[in-house]
Enzyme design. Structure first.
Site, PDB file in Angstrom:
ATOM      1  N   TYR A  21       0.830  -1.200   0.000  1.00  9.53           N
ATOM      2  CA  TYR A  21       0.000   0.000   0.000  1.00  9.53           C
ATOM      3  C   TYR A  21       0.867   1.253   0.000  1.00  9.53           C
ATOM      4  O   TYR A  21       0.608   2.219  -0.739  1.00  9.53           O
ATOM      5  CB  TYR A  21      -0.915   0.003   1.230  1.00  9.53           C
ATOM      6  CG  TYR A  21      -1.907  -1.132   1.263  1.00  9.53           C
ATOM      7  CD1 TYR A  21      -2.471  -1.631   0.090  1.00  9.53           C
ATOM      8  CD2 TYR A  21      -2.302  -1.711   2.469  1.00  9.53           C
ATOM      9  CE1 TYR A  21      -3.384  -2.675   0.117  1.00  9.53           C
ATOM     10  CE2 TYR A  21      -3.219  -2.749   2.514  1.00  9.53           C
ATOM     11  CZ  TYR A  21      -3.754  -3.232   1.332  1.00  9.53           C
ATOM     12  OH  TYR A  21      -4.656  -4.254   1.370  1.00  9.53           O
ATOM     13  N   ALA A  87     -18.073  -9.413  23.690  1.00 10.92           N
ATOM     14  CA  ALA A  87     -18.175  -9.289  22.239  1.00 10.92           C
ATOM     15  C   ALA A  87     -19.285  -8.330  21.855  1.00 10.92           C
ATOM     16  O   ALA A  87     -20.460  -8.631  22.011  1.00 10.92           O
ATOM     17  CB  ALA A  87     -18.431 -10.653  21.609  1.00 10.92           C
ATOM     18  N   GLY A 183     -14.844  -3.023  20.044  1.00 10.09           N
ATOM     19  CA  GLY A 183     -14.786  -2.094  18.925  1.00 10.09           C
ATOM     20  C   GLY A 183     -13.667  -1.076  19.037  1.00 10.09           C
ATOM     21  O   GLY A 183     -12.745  -1.227  19.834  1.00 10.09           O
ATOM     22  N   ASP A 224     -13.295   4.010   7.992  1.00  2.75           N
ATOM     23  CA  ASP A 224     -13.853   3.845   9.335  1.00  2.75           C
ATOM     24  C   ASP A 224     -14.008   5.156  10.083  1.00  2.75           C
ATOM     25  O   ASP A 224     -14.862   5.283  10.957  1.00  2.75           O
ATOM     26  CB  ASP A 224     -12.968   2.909  10.160  1.00  2.75           C
ATOM     27  CG  ASP A 224     -12.968   1.484   9.642  1.00  2.75           C
ATOM     28  OD1 ASP A 224     -13.591   1.250   8.581  1.00  2.75           O
ATOM     29  OD2 ASP A 224     -12.356   0.610  10.278  1.00  2.75           O
ATOM     30  N   LEU A 230     -18.153   0.038   8.719  1.00  2.00           N
ATOM     31  CA  LEU A 230     -16.721  -0.040   9.005  1.00  2.00           C
ATOM     32  C   LEU A 230     -16.117  -1.316   8.433  1.00  2.00           C
ATOM     33  O   LEU A 230     -15.837  -2.268   9.149  1.00  2.00           O
ATOM     34  CB  LEU A 230     -16.482   0.036  10.524  1.00  2.00           C
ATOM     35  CG  LEU A 230     -17.224   1.152  11.267  1.00  2.00           C
ATOM     36  CD1 LEU A 230     -16.814   1.177  12.725  1.00  2.00           C
ATOM     37  CD2 LEU A 230     -16.967   2.491  10.615  1.00  2.00           C
ATOM     38  N   THR A 232     -13.271  -2.783   5.294  1.00  2.00           N
ATOM     39  CA  THR A 232     -12.197  -2.427   4.370  1.00  2.00           C
ATOM     40  C   THR A 232     -12.692  -2.258   2.933  1.00  2.00           C
ATOM     41  O   THR A 232     -12.351  -1.268   2.267  1.00  2.00           O
ATOM     42  CB  THR A 232     -11.075  -3.477   4.430  1.00  2.00           C
ATOM     43  OG1 THR A 232     -10.538  -3.504   5.755  1.00  2.00           O
ATOM     44  CG2 THR A 232      -9.978  -3.153   3.439  1.00  2.00           C
ATOM     45  N   ARG A 240     -12.296   4.872  -4.350  1.00  2.00           N
ATOM     46  CA  ARG A 240     -12.306   4.820  -5.824  1.00  2.00           C
ATOM     47  C   ARG A 240     -13.354   5.763  -6.400  1.00  2.00           C
ATOM     48  O   ARG A 240     -13.094   6.485  -7.374  1.00  2.00           O
ATOM     49  CB  ARG A 240     -12.573   3.390  -6.286  1.00  2.00           C
ATOM     50  CG  ARG A 240     -11.384   2.459  -6.110  1.00  2.00           C
ATOM     51  CD  ARG A 240     -11.738   1.045  -6.483  1.00  2.00           C
ATOM     52  NE  ARG A 240     -10.565   0.180  -6.425  1.00  2.00           N
ATOM     53  CZ  ARG A 240     -10.622  -1.147  -6.498  1.00  2.00           C
ATOM     54  NH1 ARG A 240     -11.786  -1.744  -6.625  1.00  2.00           N
ATOM     55  NH2 ARG A 240      -9.516  -1.866  -6.444  1.00  2.00           N
ATOM     56  N   VAL A 263     -20.074 -10.095   6.316  1.00  2.00           N
ATOM     57  CA  VAL A 263     -19.873 -11.455   6.820  1.00  2.00           C
ATOM     58  C   VAL A 263     -19.085 -11.402   8.125  1.00  2.00           C
ATOM     59  O   VAL A 263     -18.104 -10.664   8.231  1.00  2.00           O
ATOM     60  CB  VAL A 263     -19.128 -12.338   5.799  1.00  2.00           C
ATOM     61  CG1 VAL A 263     -18.649 -13.635   6.448  1.00  2.00           C
ATOM     62  CG2 VAL A 263     -20.042 -12.662   4.617  1.00  2.00           C
ATOM     63  N   HIS A 367     -28.108 -28.684  -7.338  1.00  2.00           N
ATOM     64  CA  HIS A 367     -28.229 -29.731  -6.320  1.00  2.00           C
ATOM     65  C   HIS A 367     -27.031 -30.680  -6.391  1.00  2.00           C
ATOM     66  O   HIS A 367     -26.585 -31.028  -7.479  1.00  2.00           O
ATOM     67  CB  HIS A 367     -29.527 -30.527  -6.558  1.00  2.00           C
ATOM     68  CG  HIS A 367     -29.765 -31.596  -5.553  1.00  2.00           C
ATOM     69  ND1 HIS A 367     -30.214 -31.328  -4.278  1.00  2.00           N
ATOM     70  CD2 HIS A 367     -29.590 -32.941  -5.633  1.00  2.00           C
ATOM     71  CE1 HIS A 367     -30.321 -32.461  -3.608  1.00  2.00           C
ATOM     72  NE2 HIS A 367     -29.955 -33.455  -4.417  1.00  2.00           N
TER      73      HIS A 367
END
Length: 378
Positions: A21, A87, A183, A224, A230, A232, A240, A263, A367
């Protein structure tokens, strides 16, 4: 030794990515202003631009917490170890199965995993998975105190409350380690942004409009530090779009924050996109919302002794000017189970494009897969 080797390889991988980066920014002749931020053992000492830092854990005695980088795991030693996990983030839901596999038994999970954005049905499934991994589960708790026990371990006092029930207080005794996953907070307090007219909210997030403009002309913020979605890939996509607008003349280029798939890489993973049932009811009215759900054992577990169910929930809503009989639009999808992380990406595209329940029904199932359940729900 194996655990240390994995950690060393992980750290080397992260360093290599950071170098890539930095090199890309130099090649693009970007003027990078970096500043050093040190605060105990709180993460990487180097923060670039507007960043976020781990939030301070609440509760008395919170100095007895550890970050996961400082947590030493002892797999295969046979030593009985116990821990508690506070959590409040998606990241926090990764740890129960990790700790269980590394020899930490009786891990108590504290907090609100549904803050990850998952639907209620998935949250209850998360509770079942916690039990599956020999983890205690405390709903809606608040850590009250953390004290040293006579044995030198920790006693964690929590107050738990559920809607419609009286609050209860409980002491989790003889905990080896209290791991906080509560967090992060914006690393903006020392930038003096108010002096140049850049507005921040009460939590220190930079206020931006839909085009990533701050309240000071010519100053922009992404990622973020803006306090929204929040993730990436969100920061990359917003960057972009901003670059296209500033340097390619695409004046309408902006990131659409609607229907961003998310996810939680727990075991099994949790995937969600779009509205929850409650959000859909609030937006469209109960009479215009229809829910489809299923719970099943994936084919993989047909021959295994331990069964881990997969749950899926489809949230559909009819348009205001049409009744439900005209095939409602899919406005939310929530899943937990093996492969749900991979399944979600494709279905997120369809939902983003405005897929209806009829569109899913008209798609031939593959299937045997878990994904076929979503095109055969009735």
């Amino acid at each position: 030794m194996q655990q240390r080797t994995i950690k060393e390889k992980r750290d080397a991988y992260v360093r290599r990515l950071n170098e890539i980066y930095e090199n890309n920014l130099k090649k693009a002749q970007c003027d990078c202003r970096c500043r050093l931020h040190r605060s105990g053992n709180r993460g990487n000492p180097l923060h670039t631009g507007l960043q976020v830092i781990p939030a301070d854990p609440p509760g008395q005695g919170s100095e007895d917490f550890r970050l996961h980088d400082q947590l030493e795991l002892h797999p295969g030693t046979g030593e009985h170890r116990s821990g508690c996990l506070e959590a409040h983030t998606g990241m926090g839901m990764l740890f129960p199965s990790l700790l269980e596999k590394q020899g930490w038994g009786n891990t108590g999970i504290l907090g609100h995993p549904w803050l990850c954005g998952v639907a209620t049905v998935t949250c209850y499934k998360a509770k079942a998975v916690a039990t599956f991994f020999s983890c205690g589960f405390y709903c809606s708790p608040q850590v009250k105190t953390v004290t040293k026990s006579p044995s030198g371990l920790l006693d964690v006092t929590v107050t738990s409350s559920m809607p419609g029930h009286k609050p209860t207080e409980e002491v989790i005794q003889d905990v080896d380690c209290l791991l906080w996953a509560v967090g992060r907070e914006p690393n903006t307090q020392d930038l003096c942004l108010d002096r140049v007219g850049v507005q921040m909210d009460a939590k220190g997030h930079v206020v931006v409009d839909e085009y990533q403009n701050t309240t000071r002309r010519g100053v922009y913020a992404i990622g973020d530090v803006c306090g929204r979605a929040l993730l990436t890939p969100v920061a990359i996509a917003a960057g972009r779009k901003l670059a296209h607008r500033l340097f390619e003349g695409k004046q309408d280029s902006r990131l659409d924050y609607h229907c961003i798939p998310t996810v939680v890489f727990s075991h099994p993973p949790i995937g969600t996109v779009g509205l929850t049932e409650d959000e859909a009811v609030a937006a469209y009215g109960r009479e215009n919302v229809k829910i489809y759900s299923t719970s099943f054992n994936p084919l993989y577990h047909a021959v295994t002794q331990r069964k881990v169910k997969c749950v899926m929930k489809l949230v559909c809503a009819g348009k205001e000017e049409k009744p439900l009989s005209s095939s409602p639009k899919v406005v939310g999808l929530h899943m937990q189970g093996m492969g749900c992380d991979e399944i979600l990406q494709g279905f997120a595209v369809a939902i983003k494009m405005g897929a209806t329940k009829a569109d899913l029904d008209n798609t031939v199932a593959i299937h045997p897969t878990s994904a076929e359940e979503l095109v055969t729900l009735r």
